[in-house]
Design an enzyme around this catalytic site. Sequence first.
Site, mmCIF file in Angstrom:
data_model
loop_
_atom_site.group_PDB
_atom_site.id
_atom_site.type_symbol
_atom_site.label_atom_id
_atom_site.label_comp_id
_atom_site.label_asym_id
_atom_site.label_seq_id
_atom_site.Cartn_x
_atom_site.Cartn_y
_atom_site.Cartn_z
ATOM 1 N N GLY A 176 -61.638 -25.767 2.203
ATOM 2 C CA GLY A 176 -62.503 -26.935 2.302
ATOM 3 C C GLY A 176 -61.945 -28.147 1.585
ATOM 4 N N ASN A 177 -62.498 -29.308 1.928
ATOM 5 C CA ASN A 177 -62.091 -30.558 1.312
ATOM 6 C C ASN A 177 -63.151 -31.619 1.528
ATOM 7 O OD1 ASN A 177 -61.007 -31.258 4.140
ATOM 8 N ND2 ASN A 177 -59.669 -29.611 3.458
ATOM 9 N N THR A 210 -54.996 -30.813 -3.120
ATOM 10 C CA THR A 210 -54.596 -29.595 -2.440
ATOM 11 C C THR A 210 -54.489 -28.440 -3.432
ATOM 12 O OG1 THR A 210 -53.047 -28.681 -0.819
ATOM 13 C CG2 THR A 210 -52.087 -29.962 -2.611
ATOM 14 N N SER A 252 -54.363 -30.840 2.121
ATOM 15 C CA SER A 252 -53.495 -30.689 3.299
ATOM 16 C C SER A 252 -54.169 -31.217 4.566
ATOM 17 C CB SER A 252 -53.103 -29.222 3.482
ATOM 18 O OG SER A 252 -54.264 -28.437 3.687
ATOM 19 N N GLU A 253 -55.483 -31.413 4.522
ATOM 20 C CA GLU A 253 -56.218 -31.973 5.662
ATOM 21 C C GLU A 253 -56.390 -33.486 5.551
ATOM 22 O OE1 GLU A 253 -56.641 -30.361 8.253
ATOM 23 O OE2 GLU A 253 -57.113 -28.277 7.816
ATOM 24 N N HIS A 304 -65.393 -31.139 4.903
ATOM 25 C CA HIS A 304 -64.858 -30.043 5.721
ATOM 26 C C HIS A 304 -65.152 -28.735 4.996
ATOM 27 C CE1 HIS A 304 -62.353 -27.306 7.847
ATOM 28 N NE2 HIS A 304 -61.352 -27.341 6.979
ATOM 29 N N HIS A 333 -65.812 -24.282 5.195
ATOM 30 C CA HIS A 333 -65.517 -23.003 5.841
ATOM 31 C C HIS A 333 -66.779 -22.157 5.758
ATOM 32 C CE1 HIS A 333 -60.920 -23.422 4.927
ATOM 33 N NE2 HIS A 333 -61.356 -24.320 5.773
ATOM 34 N N HIS A 343 -61.910 -21.876 12.357
ATOM 35 C CA HIS A 343 -61.543 -22.587 11.132
ATOM 36 C C HIS A 343 -62.749 -22.993 10.293
ATOM 37 C CE1 HIS A 343 -58.600 -25.802 9.357
ATOM 38 N NE2 HIS A 343 -59.499 -25.455 8.467
#
Length: 187
Positions: free
Chosen positions: A25-26, A40, A69-70, A89, A91, A151
């Site tokens: 997640g981010n 990250t 990384s996203e 984002h 999961h 994802h």
Amino acid sequence: MNPLRDVVDVSVHLYRRGLVSGIGGNVSARVDDRVFITPTMVPLDQVTLKNVAMVDLEGNILRGGRPSSELELHLEVYRRRPDVNGVVHTHSPYARAFSVAGIEIEKMEGFKGLGDGNLPVVPYHPPGSRELASACAEIMVNENAAVLENHGVVCAGETVKEALLLAEFIEELAKTRFIAEVLKFMK
């Protein structure tokens, strides 16, 4: 409103609610032409004011460590949606399970701007890839949320806190749909 503080608070909240685990997640928030984004390889419960990265809209690091990384996914949403200032984002387990099973999640009443039909699904692309960023942003031109096949979920809002509320609602929606389907077998 402090977008940097909001990124930290939302990150920790997502982790504690079980909508992310490990280093998954981010979270990001945009202020003018700057974006604060989680670092990250750092679990979201360990995000602090000091380790959040700040980048410009081209992805150049202005402060902090290496961004998620996203990063490109977040930047593409911001580039295509000037009304969006927060992206989350997750999961989240129920919504992610629907995406892994290839079952779309039907929208329900209860969240402004979600609309009717099913949540859109972004076809699988490797995490962190330009292809994923482009495909997701393309769908989110007209949507505030998208399910990433195999994802997770991406949500956008006027603020990062609004994006968080949408992410929580979608997980609740997926959980409700799952329970309803199980209960149908008990009749």
